[in-house]
Design an enzyme around this catalytic site. Structure first.
Site, PDB file in Angstrom:
ATOM      1  N   HIS A 145      -0.173 -11.896   1.774  1.00 32.33           N
ATOM      2  CA  HIS A 145      -0.862 -11.096   0.767  1.00 32.33           C
ATOM      3  C   HIS A 145      -0.992 -11.854  -0.558  1.00 32.33           C
ATOM      4  O   HIS A 145       0.002 -12.275  -1.141  1.00 32.33           O
ATOM      5  CB  HIS A 145      -0.061  -9.803   0.542  1.00 32.33           C
ATOM      6  CG  HIS A 145      -0.893  -8.641   0.118  1.00 32.33           C
ATOM      7  ND1 HIS A 145      -0.458  -7.342   0.222  1.00 32.33           N
ATOM      8  CD2 HIS A 145      -2.139  -8.569  -0.401  1.00 32.33           C
ATOM      9  CE1 HIS A 145      -1.388  -6.515  -0.227  1.00 32.33           C
ATOM     10  NE2 HIS A 145      -2.423  -7.247  -0.616  1.00 32.33           N
TER      11      HIS A 145
ATOM     12  N   TYR B  32       0.844  -1.192   0.000  1.00 30.81           N
ATOM     13  CA  TYR B  32       0.000   0.000   0.000  1.00 30.81           C
ATOM     14  C   TYR B  32       0.883   1.246   0.000  1.00 30.81           C
ATOM     15  O   TYR B  32       1.531   1.578   0.987  1.00 30.81           O
ATOM     16  CB  TYR B  32      -0.923   0.013   1.214  1.00 30.81           C
ATOM     17  CG  TYR B  32      -1.893  -1.143   1.285  1.00 30.81           C
ATOM     18  CD1 TYR B  32      -2.103  -1.976   0.191  1.00 30.81           C
ATOM     19  CD2 TYR B  32      -2.607  -1.397   2.448  1.00 30.81           C
ATOM     20  CE1 TYR B  32      -2.994  -3.029   0.255  1.00 30.81           C
ATOM     21  CE2 TYR B  32      -3.504  -2.457   2.523  1.00 30.81           C
ATOM     22  CZ  TYR B  32      -3.688  -3.258   1.424  1.00 30.81           C
ATOM     23  OH  TYR B  32      -4.575  -4.311   1.507  1.00 30.81           O
TER      24      TYR B  32
END
Length: 207
Positions: free
Chosen positions: A104, A37
């Protein structure tokens, strides 16, 4: 809470910090971030925003395995990279521990063997060390989870893209969950991937 840091690279840092602090002041107590992110920017700004806030006021989750915008280097599930990633996240967040570590987008591993033989064992090792070295970690019951299967628009009203690698069974379950929420909550449940986060040539998820 991290979308403004994640999606808008030019979002004023002071506004992002103020947003996080105000959200916690008003009762928000779960924060989700990741090295991917903002390519580290999310964790960095969150570290500044959380400075001085009592640690018991919030839970924070971060991730390993997804790191760059280049499809050739985006994912790394290896022992070394996972260990380095956790250390870097703690450094950027200015924390001694996080409450949740997520793997992830596990479906993009070349095979599940690397997850089972490398990623999860090193995370379990780090959790064990945290438990021995921190009473806070022991009290919070730190654990290891993997949640990538429900991402990439699987829970959106429109449904996933054709390239979504999830099994049909998982897609059907997520569709049923989205339909349930649409009826019972009278609003759409959506997990959105911002187009700006995808590598060149990848289709944007519908939402």
């Amino acid at each position: 809470m991290t979308d403004c840091i994640n999606a808008q690279r030019d979002y004023p840092e002071e506004d992002a910090i103020a947003t996080v602090r105000e959200a916690i002041r008003k009762g928000t107590n779960y924060i989700d971030t990741a090295p991917f992110y903002g390519l580290g920017r999310s964790e960095e700004v969150l570290g500044k925003a959380l400075k001085g806030i009592p640690r018991q006021a919030y839970y924070i989750a971060t991730k390993v395995a997804c790191y760059t915008m280049d499809p050739r280097t985006m994912f790394d599930f290896s022992v070394q990279k996972t260990r380095e990633s956790v250390a870097k996240s703690l450094e950027l967040l200015q924390l001694d521990y996080v409450d949740v570590i997520q793997v992830h987008d596990v479906e993009f591993a070349l095979n599940l063997d690397i997850i089972i033989q490398e990623t999860l064992p090193v995370l379990q090792e780090l959790v064990a060390k945290a438990r021995r070295g921190s009473s806070a970690s022991r009290e919070k019951g730190v654990g290891v989870i993997c949640v990538a299967g429900t991402a990439m628009a699987l829970l959106s009203s429109a449904g996933p893209q054709l390239w979504q690698p999830a099994s049909q069974e998982l897609q059907d379950v997520c569709r049923a969950a989205a339909d349930y929420c649409k009826v019972r909550i009278e609003s759409r449940l959506a997990v959105i991937m911002f187009p700006g986060h995808l590598p060149a040539g990848w289709p944007a998820a519908r939402h």
